[in-house]
Motif scaffolding. Structure first.
Motif, PDB file in Angstrom:
ATOM      1  N   THR A  17       0.834  -1.207   0.000  1.00 32.20           N
ATOM      2  CA  THR A  17       0.000   0.000   0.000  1.00 32.20           C
ATOM      3  C   THR A  17       0.867   1.255   0.000  1.00 32.20           C
ATOM      4  N   HIS A  18       0.481   2.225  -0.832  1.00 33.38           N
ATOM      5  CA  HIS A  18       1.204   3.496  -0.918  1.00 33.38           C
ATOM      6  C   HIS A  18       0.226   4.659  -0.817  1.00 33.38           C
ATOM      7  N   ARG A  19       0.768   5.794  -0.383  1.00 39.26           N
ATOM      8  CA  ARG A  19       0.003   7.043  -0.370  1.00 39.26           C
ATOM      9  C   ARG A  19       0.787   8.099  -1.135  1.00 39.26           C
ATOM     10  N   VAL A  20       0.116   8.718  -2.085  1.00 41.01           N
ATOM     11  CA  VAL A  20       0.739   9.757  -2.904  1.00 41.01           C
ATOM     12  C   VAL A  20      -0.024  11.057  -2.657  1.00 41.01           C
ATOM     13  N   GLU A  21       0.705  12.112  -2.309  1.00 44.00           N
ATOM     14  CA  GLU A  21       0.079  13.393  -1.998  1.00 44.00           C
ATOM     15  C   GLU A  21       0.662  14.486  -2.888  1.00 44.00           C
ATOM     16  N   LEU A  22      -0.224  15.221  -3.508  1.00 39.97           N
ATOM     17  CA  LEU A  22       0.167  16.324  -4.382  1.00 39.97           C
ATOM     18  C   LEU A  22      -0.418  17.623  -3.836  1.00 39.97           C
ATOM     19  N   LYS A  23       0.455  18.627  -3.632  1.00 40.14           N
ATOM     20  CA  LYS A  23       0.016  19.934  -3.164  1.00 40.14           C
ATOM     21  C   LYS A  23       0.521  21.013  -4.108  1.00 40.14           C
ATOM     22  N   GLY A  24      -0.288  22.023  -4.315  1.00 39.35           N
ATOM     23  CA  GLY A  24       0.129  23.110  -5.191  1.00 39.35           C
ATOM     24  C   GLY A  24      -0.628  24.386  -4.891  1.00 39.35           C
ATOM     25  N   ALA A  25      -0.044  25.498  -5.283  1.00 38.61           N
ATOM     26  CA  ALA A  25      -0.696  26.792  -5.092  1.00 38.61           C
ATOM     27  C   ALA A  25      -0.161  27.756  -6.139  1.00 38.61           C
ATOM     28  N   GLY A  26      -0.997  28.722  -6.488  1.00 38.50           N
ATOM     29  CA  GLY A  26      -0.586  29.729  -7.457  1.00 38.50           C
ATOM     30  C   GLY A  26      -1.412  30.987  -7.284  1.00 38.50           C
ATOM     31  N   ASN A  27      -0.831  32.118  -7.627  1.00 30.62           N
ATOM     32  CA  ASN A  27      -1.581  33.360  -7.545  1.00 30.62           C
ATOM     33  C   ASN A  27      -1.101  34.335  -8.604  1.00 30.62           C
ATOM     34  N   VAL A  28      -1.984  35.235  -8.960  1.00 31.29           N
ATOM     35  CA  VAL A  28      -1.691  36.269  -9.951  1.00 31.29           C
ATOM     36  C   VAL A  28      -1.779  37.622  -9.260  1.00 31.29           C
ATOM     37  N   SER A  29      -0.784  38.487  -9.498  1.00 36.83           N
ATOM     38  CA  SER A  29      -0.781  39.799  -8.868  1.00 36.83           C
ATOM     39  C   SER A  29      -0.204  40.838  -9.830  1.00 36.83           C
ATOM     40  N   ASP A  30      -0.276  42.076  -9.397  1.00 38.33           N
ATOM     41  CA  ASP A  30       0.270  43.202 -10.178  1.00 38.33           C
ATOM     42  C   ASP A  30      -0.199  43.179 -11.631  1.00 38.33           C
ATOM     43  N   ILE A  31      -1.494  42.930 -11.803  1.00 40.96           N
ATOM     44  CA  ILE A  31      -2.058  42.912 -13.149  1.00 40.96           C
ATOM     45  C   ILE A  31      -1.960  44.297 -13.775  1.00 40.96           C
ATOM     46  N   ASN A  32      -1.420  44.326 -14.990  1.00 37.90           N
ATOM     47  CA  ASN A  32      -1.191  45.570 -15.741  1.00 37.90           C
ATOM     48  C   ASN A  32      -0.297  46.549 -14.988  1.00 37.90           C
ATOM     49  N   ALA A  33       0.525  45.999 -14.077  1.00 38.00           N
ATOM     50  CA  ALA A  33       1.491  46.830 -13.349  1.00 38.00           C
ATOM     51  C   ALA A  33       2.803  46.085 -13.188  1.00 38.00           C
ATOM     52  N   THR A  34       3.072  45.155 -14.112  1.00 40.42           N
ATOM     53  CA  THR A  34       4.277  44.327 -14.045  1.00 40.42           C
ATOM     54  C   THR A  34       5.209  44.635 -15.211  1.00 40.42           C
ATOM     55  N   THR A  35       6.490  44.759 -14.918  1.00 42.94           N
ATOM     56  CA  THR A  35       7.516  44.910 -15.947  1.00 42.94           C
ATOM     57  C   THR A  35       8.482  43.746 -15.824  1.00 42.94           C
ATOM     58  N   PRO A  36       8.540  42.855 -16.815  1.00 37.61           N
ATOM     59  CA  PRO A  36       9.467  41.724 -16.748  1.00 37.61           C
ATOM     60  C   PRO A  36      10.912  42.192 -16.627  1.00 37.61           C
ATOM     61  N   ASP A  37      11.717  41.392 -15.937  1.00 36.83           N
ATOM     62  CA  ASP A  37      13.131  41.713 -15.800  1.00 36.83           C
ATOM     63  C   ASP A  37      13.845  41.465 -17.123  1.00 36.83           C
ATOM     64  N   ALA A  38      14.828  42.293 -17.410  1.00 38.38           N
ATOM     65  CA  ALA A  38      15.608  42.161 -18.644  1.00 38.38           C
ATOM     66  C   ALA A  38      16.965  41.542 -18.331  1.00 38.38           C
ATOM     67  N   TYR A  39      17.457  40.736 -19.251  1.00 43.28           N
ATOM     68  CA  TYR A  39      18.761  40.097 -19.065  1.00 43.28           C
ATOM     69  C   TYR A  39      19.862  41.014 -19.570  1.00 43.28           C
ATOM     70  N   ASP A  40      20.924  41.154 -18.787  1.00 45.90           N
ATOM     71  CA  ASP A  40      22.072  41.974 -19.175  1.00 45.90           C
ATOM     72  C   ASP A  40      23.280  41.065 -19.339  1.00 45.90           C
ATOM     73  N   PRO A  41      23.714  40.814 -20.581  1.00 41.97           N
ATOM     74  CA  PRO A  41      24.833  39.900 -20.809  1.00 41.97           C
ATOM     75  C   PRO A  41      26.207  40.534 -20.578  1.00 41.97           C
ATOM     76  N   THR A  42      26.241  41.793 -20.230  1.00 41.64           N
ATOM     77  CA  THR A  42      27.516  42.489 -20.058  1.00 41.64           C
ATOM     78  C   THR A  42      28.388  41.803 -19.011  1.00 41.64           C
ATOM     79  N   GLY A  43      29.614  41.485 -19.429  1.00 43.30           N
ATOM     80  CA  GLY A  43      30.578  40.874 -18.519  1.00 43.30           C
ATOM     81  C   GLY A  43      30.335  39.417 -18.235  1.00 43.30           C
ATOM     82  N   LYS A  44      29.422  38.799 -18.937  1.00 41.28           N
ATOM     83  CA  LYS A  44      29.114  37.382 -18.702  1.00 41.28           C
ATOM     84  C   LYS A  44      29.557  36.538 -19.880  1.00 41.28           C
ATOM     85  N   SER A  45      29.952  35.327 -19.595  1.00 39.29           N
ATOM     86  CA  SER A  45      30.291  34.365 -20.633  1.00 39.29           C
ATOM     87  C   SER A  45      29.027  33.609 -21.007  1.00 39.29           C
ATOM     88  N   VAL A  46      28.545  33.867 -22.223  1.00 43.08           N
ATOM     89  CA  VAL A  46      27.264  33.310 -22.650  1.00 43.08           C
ATOM     90  C   VAL A  46      27.495  32.248 -23.723  1.00 43.08           C
TER      91      VAL A  46
END
Length: 324
Positions: free
Chosen positions: A282-311
């Motif tokens: 006999t086994h028991r498998v448990e799955l838990k999860g959560a999610g939320n949405v915030s800052d709708i129409n007030a979010t600016t994604p982060d930008a990647y800066d490759p300066t000084g990095k080995s890409v």
């Protein structure tokens, strides 16, 4: 005397009606929570606020017999800049004790950067041609076509599947007009239609495992990246027992937070399943999860800066799931 008898009859009738009414209210189902849940499903979200940017957070854990097999936490930011869709996100996960951290930055369809924060390695995905970009556009278009309210037939099917569980739903109204809708289902409460669906899903899973395709060549290349070192030897299927007998839903819990327009702002869920494997263990498998949405129409994604990095450059074909 007749007058007295008349008053007695009227009094008895009123008394009977009072008892009947009280009994009816006492035994009438409290479906306010279920009605609120359906109102969310019936709402036509396409007519609500147009979402141009948002922040999404989520977490997930999978436990087998008390041991955590997978645990993940993620946060993403999405936004539009002209005709481009910008995305940034972080993902931290643990698989059988092996921890990994990664980040993604996407500037439209032409520039995608992946960061292996575990090993401080940076990659740029190249050759994002129309084939790969088109897949994302197609997914977006399909999402819009499905953005509609629940119809009568779907509502009737839902009512049938839920059955007597309508009383298991609850709703808590907040001062700002938002609602917290929850449903708790124990093993004894699971209706027959859901148990039949559970058995069908278990049978389908067996067929799927038996006919699972072999890993394609591109995936073998991806596994050579340092990010996957230490993970390639973990057999997740071996950690997840194949339940074949006495499969049962032990507990289900779902909680939603919706705003005044019935737009979902957050979701939490728990699912626990028990059963026996081929050896009768006999086994028991448990799955838990959560999610939320915030800052709708007030979010600016982060930008990647490759300066000084080995890409290092990665070809987009490595992530192609076309195995034909």
């Amino acid at each position: 005397m007749k007058k007295k008898n008349k008053f007695i009859m009227i009094g008895a009738a009123v008394g009977a009606m009072t008892i009947f009414t009280a009994t009816a209210f006492a035994y009438s189902p409290n479906t306010a929570g279920y009605d609120a849940f359906k109102a969310v499903l019936k709402a036509n979200h396409a007519s609500g606020t147009v979402i141009e940017s948002a922040t999404v957070n989520g977490n997930l854990s999978l436990t087998v017999d008390g041991q955590t097999v997978v645990k993940a936490d993620g946060a993403g930011k999405m936004g539009e800049a002209g005709s481009k869709h910008n995305v940034s996100g972080d993902l931290d996960f643990t698989v059988m004790g092996v921890e990994r951290q990664a980040s993604l930055y996407s500037s439209g369809d032409d520039k995608v950067y992946l960061v292996d924060r575990t090993n401080d390695l940076h990659y740029q995905v190249i050759n994002l041609d129309d084939k790969h970009a088109g897949k994302r556009h197609k997914w977006s278009d399909e999402g819009k076509s499905r953005d509609r309210s629940m119809n009568k037939a779907e509502e009737a099917l839902l009512d049938f599947l839920v059955g007597d569980l309508k009383d298991n739903f609850s709703v808590e109204n907040q001062a700002d007009g938002s609602k917290t809708i929850a449903v708790n289902i124990s093993r004894e409460d699971v209706p027959l239609p859901l148990r039949l669906l559970m058995n069908a899903a278990s049978a389908e899973d067996k067929i799927g495992r038996a006919h699972a395709p072999e890993a394609h060549g591109e995936w073998e290349q991806i596994k050579r990246l340092p990010f996957f070192q230490g993970l390639e030897g973990i057999d997740l299927e071996a950690q997840l027992p194949e339940l074949t007998e006495d499969v049962a839903i032990e507990h289900v819990r779902l909680q939603m937070t919706v705003d005044v327009n019935n737009e979902v702002q957050g979701v939490q869920g728990e699912l626990e399943v028990s059963g026996k494997d081929k050896a009768g263990v006999t086994h028991r498998v448990e799955l838990k999860g959560a999610g939320n949405v915030s800052d709708i129409n007030a979010t600016t994604p982060d930008a990647y800066d490759p300066t000084g990095k080995s890409v290092e450059l990665l070809d987009a074909a490595m992530f192609d799931d076309d195995r034909s």
